[in-house]
Write a protein that holds these residues in place. Structure first.
Motif, mmCIF file in Angstrom:
data_model
loop_
_atom_site.group_PDB
_atom_site.id
_atom_site.type_symbol
_atom_site.label_atom_id
_atom_site.label_comp_id
_atom_site.label_asym_id
_atom_site.label_seq_id
_atom_site.Cartn_x
_atom_site.Cartn_y
_atom_site.Cartn_z
ATOM 1 N N VAL A 150 0.186 10.318 8.111
ATOM 2 C CA VAL A 150 0.072 9.242 7.140
ATOM 3 C C VAL A 150 -1.052 8.293 7.524
ATOM 4 O O VAL A 150 -1.174 7.877 8.674
ATOM 5 N N ASN A 151 -1.895 8.004 6.553
ATOM 6 C CA ASN A 151 -2.958 7.004 6.684
ATOM 7 C C ASN A 151 -3.993 7.334 7.746
ATOM 8 O O ASN A 151 -4.653 6.440 8.271
ATOM 9 N N SER A 152 -4.195 8.604 8.076
ATOM 10 C CA SER A 152 -5.176 8.954 9.106
ATOM 11 C C SER A 152 -6.599 8.882 8.590
ATOM 12 O O SER A 152 -7.536 8.660 9.347
ATOM 13 N N GLY A 153 -6.790 9.138 7.301
ATOM 14 C CA GLY A 153 -8.143 9.163 6.728
ATOM 15 C C GLY A 153 -8.896 10.433 7.033
ATOM 16 O O GLY A 153 -10.068 10.567 6.680
ATOM 17 N N SER A 198 -13.170 3.906 8.042
ATOM 18 C CA SER A 198 -12.226 3.125 8.828
ATOM 19 C C SER A 198 -13.006 2.348 9.870
ATOM 20 O O SER A 198 -13.773 2.936 10.645
ATOM 21 N N GLU A 236 -2.178 9.458 -1.393
ATOM 22 C CA GLU A 236 -3.224 9.988 -0.513
ATOM 23 C C GLU A 236 -2.664 11.086 0.381
ATOM 24 O O GLU A 236 -3.274 12.138 0.552
ATOM 25 N N ARG A 275 -0.399 3.985 -2.414
ATOM 26 C CA ARG A 275 -1.639 4.596 -1.945
ATOM 27 C C ARG A 275 -1.356 5.587 -0.826
ATOM 28 O O ARG A 275 -1.887 6.700 -0.822
ATOM 29 N N MET A 276 -0.518 5.196 0.108
ATOM 30 C CA MET A 276 -0.204 6.081 1.230
ATOM 31 C C MET A 276 0.497 7.353 0.759
ATOM 32 O O MET A 276 0.193 8.450 1.235
ATOM 33 N N MET A 310 0.809 -1.218 0.000
ATOM 34 C CA MET A 310 0.000 0.000 0.000
ATOM 35 C C MET A 310 0.849 1.278 0.000
ATOM 36 O O MET A 310 0.340 2.379 0.197
ATOM 37 N N ARG A 327 -12.150 8.871 4.752
ATOM 38 C CA ARG A 327 -12.072 7.462 4.351
ATOM 39 C C ARG A 327 -12.670 6.615 5.457
ATOM 40 O O ARG A 327 -12.354 6.797 6.630
#
Length: 175
Positions: free
Chosen positions: A166-169, A126, A95, A91-92, A88, A124
């Motif tokens: 990173v990746n928090s959405g 989750s 995004e 994507r990370m 991923m 996003r």
């Protein structure tokens, strides 16, 4: 699946592009270590196109071939090891970069329109959001604090520091 950007329209895109162009012109653009050094200029072009016309999903699809295969990581004992890049990673990267410029553009727009604050929302889905992310949802933050922090300045409001992780959405919207 791309993040759901609630205010991604031509006005926000114009401000986001201005923020990206400012970073590129000043040399403040930070290229991920996960990008091949020879691919950074190409990634910048893709990011510019994504902010102008597309979204983070489009950027992910175009950036996936620009990444290194392996990266150095620290071990628990303090040493280093080499590991394969996670599946991923593209994507990370896409995004994170797209959302950062979207949020900067939106904060800049809010300021220009005379709005004092922006609202944090989950962009996003989750199933198990981080506690600190869940606590921030619905928070109204000063647009100027958000913009300064995402430009790299110290935050005056500790709530702002959860944005851009990173990746928090998480992202922001106009209120």
């Amino acid at each position: 699946m791309p993040l759901q950007y609630e205010n991604l329209d031509p006005t926000t895109r114009r401000h986001a592009l201005a923020e990206l162009d400012q970073d590129l012109a000043s040399g403040d653009f930070h290229a991920s270590e996960r990008l091949r050094p020879t691919a950074i200029a190409e990634y910048r072009r893709y990011l510019h196109e994504a902010v102008r016309y597309y979204d983070d999903r489009w950027l992910e699809e175009h950036a996936s071939d620009l990444l290194v295969d392996f990266e150095h990581r620290r071990t628990r004992s303090g040493g280093q090891t080499t590991a394969k890049l996670p599946d991923m990673a593209a994507r990370m990267l896409a995004e994170g970069d797209f959302n950062r410029y979207y949020m900067r553009g939106l904060a800049r727009r809010a300021i220009e329109e005379g709005r004092q604050s922006v609202e944090v929302y989950r962009a996003r889905l989750s199933m198990e959001p981080r506690t600190e992310s869940a606590q921030l949802e619905g928070a109204r933050l000063r647009a100027d604090d958000v913009l300064r922090y995402l430009r790299g300045e110290p935050a005056t409001d500790s709530s702002v520091t959860a944005l851009g992780r990173v990746n928090s959405g998480l992202s922001i919207r106009l209120v």
